[in-house]
Write a protein that holds these residues in place. Structure first.
Motif, PDB file in Angstrom:
ATOM      1  N   TYR A  91       0.915  -1.269  -0.091  1.00 40.77           N
ATOM      2  CA  TYR A  91       0.096  -0.002  -0.049  1.00 40.77           C
ATOM      3  C   TYR A  91       0.866   1.090  -0.110  1.00 40.77           C
ATOM      4  O   TYR A  91       1.670   1.317   0.774  1.00 40.77           O
ATOM      5  N   VAL A  92       0.499   2.262  -0.905  1.00 41.89           N
ATOM      6  CA  VAL A  92       1.236   3.395  -0.941  1.00 41.89           C
ATOM      7  C   VAL A  92       0.304   4.609  -0.785  1.00 41.89           C
ATOM      8  O   VAL A  92      -0.814   4.516  -1.337  1.00 41.89           O
ATOM      9  N   GLU A  93       0.483   5.333   0.219  1.00 37.22           N
ATOM     10  CA  GLU A  93      -0.393   6.613   0.452  1.00 37.22           C
ATOM     11  C   GLU A  93      -0.689   7.382  -0.424  1.00 37.22           C
ATOM     12  O   GLU A  93       0.326   7.729  -1.122  1.00 37.22           O
ATOM     13  N   HIS A  94      -2.190   7.646  -0.858  1.00 38.20           N
ATOM     14  CA  HIS A  94      -2.350   8.372  -2.242  1.00 38.20           C
ATOM     15  C   HIS A  94      -2.005   7.655  -3.342  1.00 38.20           C
ATOM     16  O   HIS A  94      -1.985   8.469  -4.273  1.00 38.20           O
ATOM     17  N   GLY A  95      -1.421   6.333  -3.388  1.00 36.77           N
ATOM     18  CA  GLY A  95      -1.313   5.770  -4.605  1.00 36.77           C
ATOM     19  C   GLY A  95      -2.269   5.161  -5.492  1.00 36.77           C
ATOM     20  O   GLY A  95      -2.250   5.313  -6.506  1.00 36.77           O
ATOM     21  N   GLY A  96      -3.444   5.198  -4.860  1.00 38.35           N
ATOM     22  CA  GLY A  96      -4.614   4.790  -5.461  1.00 38.35           C
ATOM     23  C   GLY A  96      -4.704   3.613  -6.409  1.00 38.35           C
ATOM     24  O   GLY A  96      -3.712   2.672  -6.313  1.00 38.35           O
ATOM     25  N   THR A  97      -5.500   3.383  -7.412  1.00 38.43           N
ATOM     26  CA  THR A  97      -5.372   2.215  -8.213  1.00 38.43           C
ATOM     27  C   THR A  97      -4.245   2.161  -9.201  1.00 38.43           C
ATOM     28  O   THR A  97      -4.189   1.282  -9.760  1.00 38.43           O
ATOM     29  N   ALA A  98      -3.942   3.428  -9.535  1.00 35.45           N
ATOM     30  CA  ALA A  98      -2.636   3.328 -10.496  1.00 35.45           C
ATOM     31  C   ALA A  98      -1.643   2.796  -9.821  1.00 35.45           C
ATOM     32  O   ALA A  98      -0.878   2.051 -10.726  1.00 35.45           O
TER      33      ALA A  98
END
Length: 159
Positions: free
Chosen positions: A30-37
């Motif tokens: 998980y990457v903060e603000h990484g979203g579906t991209a």
């Protein structure tokens, strides 16, 4: 193709198992603000097949969920409600029981109205949050209508 590991049960996976819905598990960092991209890149899948679970509220502050392709935005003017806007993170978490970034439409704390972008339903397989950050489940999109009674809508817009 993401880490291969089993994730402990979530309310979402418990709901899917309870209803006999087959699903695959897809874990990523998980990457903060990484979203579906970010999730689609790590998992090596088309972002169009990764479905976002967006918690919104209508003009009466009644919560609802919109399920949208990862590479599209929601055009709010195409929804039937007079006014729909994103819920504040703490409100979304209170209604769903999930942390923002790990929200699944399955196994929510409260029963919410659910809307799905109509074109999502024509995909052969979708990847949707499994109830935890960094965790998607692969399912047949028809489950969204069959199990969640999601109402198809046409509200996708290019970002």
């Amino acid at each position: 193709m993401g880490r291969k590991e089993h994730v402990s049960e979530t309310p979402a996976t418990a709901c899917l198992r309870e209803h006999g819905v087959p699903f695959s598990e897809h874990v990523y960092d998980y990457v903060e603000h990484g979203g579906t991209a970010e999730s689609s890149r790590q998992l090596g899948v088309d972002e169009h097949s990764v479905v976002k679970t967006l918690v919104m509220q209508d003009e009466d502050t009644k919560p609802l969920i919109i399920l949208m392709h990862g590479d599209r935005e929601v055009s709010l003017k195409n929804l039937a409600a007079k006014r729909v806007e994103p819920s504040k993170p703490e409100v979304a978490e209170r209604h769903t029981g999930y942390r923002v970034g790990g929200t699944s439409p399955f196994g929510t704390r409260k029963a919410l109205g659910i809307f799905v972008e109509r074109s999502v339903l024509s995909l052969p397989l979708i990847y949707i949050n499994g109830g935890r950050r960094g965790y998607l489940v692969g399912i047949d999109p028809r489950v969204l209508v069959d199990l969640l009674k999601a109402q198809p809508v046409d509200c996708a817009a290019l970002p």
